[in-house]
Design a protein around this motif. Structure first.
Motif: not given
Ligand code: NAP
Length: 489
Positions: A127-131, A146-151, A185-188, A356-367
């Motif tokens: 919901n927040v990245e991409d173009v 337009c920059l397509k940023l995916m992280t 690179l992005t969608e990949g 309940q949907i349990e989301l993983t807290a993102w700051p802990e993700l160190t991809a």
């Protein structure tokens, strides 16, 4: 309602157009159904823009959502011609609501060409990245970019969110839909992350589909899908398409989840044509409120209200105009009365079993993983010129002489035009000129390696041409970290 049930505070944004009408109807049904919610009303949208706000969302509203962590939002108008960015996008970005959850289920009594196919899926849209990051620049007067940023963390958390939803809703299959065949690179990155994270969830069938085929399959055989996870723009398009299969945007709800806040809304807009006439259908916002109830673990109340909605739609009595044969529709208030009268009844369509949907807290993700070696292998210089490609290529070859670089090629709109390939490329005044280093330069985070070489070349180019931007070409562990233009050998 059970007086002992603790109430949860939720910020309510009545919004624009039909917003206040559908909000009032939703609140009436929730109240009658015993929802353990205390509302905190807040403003956003057109009226706020008119007062001179650039975001359409006042500080008090942001503070209220920050405090409560929960919002139910009616549609907000994005004014054309004044104001700034969309207030909806502002809210999504401010609260980093990265997971857009869009359930798509055939509803009883809502007859479509797909009725009876058993469509029941959920689309998880990043919901927040991409173009949608909105990083756009005019490169020349006739070329826009337009920059397509995916992280990697962005892809990882949305994929994990998809598996969390699959778990919470007892789903069986998760499909990742990307355009990885073209945007490697992005969608990949999303596809690769799906393949990396997926094995942690062996209880689900998993597959990948190219997004255009996904759109095709959604129309041909929509019942094959269970959970679809995809990037922002893909998700924007296919979730509307999927909503169309079961009755359209007017009845489609969504939630926007982040680590610190969650916002629930109807997918439709403010429908200004019918605003203030008491004709709007509150189903979408009510369905979003049902998602909110499940989010706060009020599962029983959610099911009671959902069943009342299902049976009201199934029986077809006192439905709003958009769901009725011409001339037989009732107003928002009468439909709401009917919903309330049906509380406590159950329909033939059982509610899904939700947890309940349990989301993983993102700051802990160190991809983020650092390669063993990182090298600067070249640069792309984007410049503006009216020269023909042959002339430009020769001029740049001369410029690169006695620099550490050699000209590898020149491309226009992603197609190599120098050295010529014989293709029939339409030329605009914006060229990407690829210079490769004769000897790659090792890079590390702290060093300024390569800076003098780049500056020297760019300074030489700048004496003859107007350049727009420069991209470093790197290799990570000996592998190119950039794509080649069409036609480059
Ligand atoms: P829209 O508001 O969704 O309305 C399109 C048409 O759909 C309406 O004219 C109406 O059709 C029907 N409709 C939508 N919701 C309905 C409901 N609850 N009950 C009955 N009919 C309904 O789309 P739009 O006209 O493109 O957008 C209008 C404004 O809404 C724009 O300012 C846009 O920026 C904003 N918007 C906000 C959001 C959001 O807040 N998330 C989303 C989309 C658009 P009939 O005319 O046939 O009755």
């Amino acid at each position: 309602m059970d007086a002992n049930l603790a109430k949860t505070k939720v910020t309510a944004l009545a919004g624009d157009g039909i917003g206040p009408e559908v909000m009032q109807a939703t609140m009436r049904v929730l109240e009658a159904g015993g929802a353990p919610i205390e509302w905190e009303m807040a403003e956003a949208g057109a009226e706020v823009f008119k007062k001179g706000s650039v975001t359409g969302v006042p500080r008090e509203t942001l503070d209220s959502i920050t405090r409560n962590g929960l919002a139910l939002k009616s549609p907000l108008e994005t004014p054309v011609g004044f104001g700034g960015k969309s207030a909806n996008v502002t809210l999504r970005k401010y609260f980093e609501l990265y997971a857009n959850i869009r359930p798509v289920r055939e509803l009883p009594g809502v007859i479509t060409p797909f009725t009876g196919r058993g469509i029941d899926m959920v689309i998880i849209r990043e919901n927040v990245e991409d173009v949608y990051a909105g990083i756009e620049h005019m490169q020349t007067t006739s070329v826009a970019q337009c920059l397509k940023l995916m992280t990697a963390p962005g892809c990882e958390r949305i994929i994990r969110a998809a598996f969390s939803v699959a778990k919470a809703e007892e789903r069986k299959k998760v499909t990742c839909a990307t355009k990885a065949n073209i945007m490697k690179l992005t969608e990949g990155m999303m596809k690769r992350m799906f393949e990396k994270v997926g094995p942690e969830f062996p209880e689900f069938k998993q597959d990948h589909i190219i997004i255009d085929n996904c759109a095709h399959q959604l129309v041909i055989a929509p019942e094959q899908f269970d959970v679809i996870v995809t990037s922002n723009m893909n998700g924007d398009i296919i979730s509307d398409l999927a909503a169309g299969l079961v009755g359209g945007l007017g009845i489609a709800p969504s939630s926007n989840l982040g680590d610190h806040a969650a916002m629930f809304e109807a997918v439709h807009g403010s429908a200004p044509q019918i605003a203030g006439k008491g004709l709007a259908n509150p189903t979408a916002l009510l369905s979003a409120a049902i998602m909110l109830l499940r989010h706060i673990s009020a599962f029983d109340v959610a099911e009671t209200i959902e069943q009342a909605l299902f049976i009201t739609l199934a029986e077809g009595k006192n439905l709003t105009g958009d769901l009725s044969p011409r001339g037989h529709g009732v107003g928002t208030a009468a439909f709401t009365d009917q919903l309330i009268a049906n509380l406590g009844r159950t329909s033939n369509l059982p509610s899904r079993n939700y947890k309940q949907i349990e989301l993983t807290a993102w700051p802990e993700l160190t991809a983020h993983s650092e390669p063993n070696t990182r090298e600067l292998v070249g640069i792309d210089v984007f410049l503006e010129t009216d020269l023909r490609s042959e002339e430009l290529g020769k001029a740049l070859e001369m410029i690169a002489e006695d620099t550490p670089f050699r000209l590898n090629g020149v491309s226009n709109r992603g197609v190599q035009v120098y050295p010529p390939t014989g293709g029939q490329t339409f030329l605009v005044d914006h060229f990407a000129c690829r210079f490769m280093l004769k000897h790659p330069i090792p890079l590390d985070h702290s060093s300024a390696n390569g800076q003098p070489e780049i500056s020297y070349l760019v300074q030489r180019i700048g004496t003859k041409f107007s350049w727009m931007h420069i991209e470093k070409l790197q290799s990570f562990d000996g592998k190119d970290a950039f794509e080649r233009p069409q036609g480059e050998g």
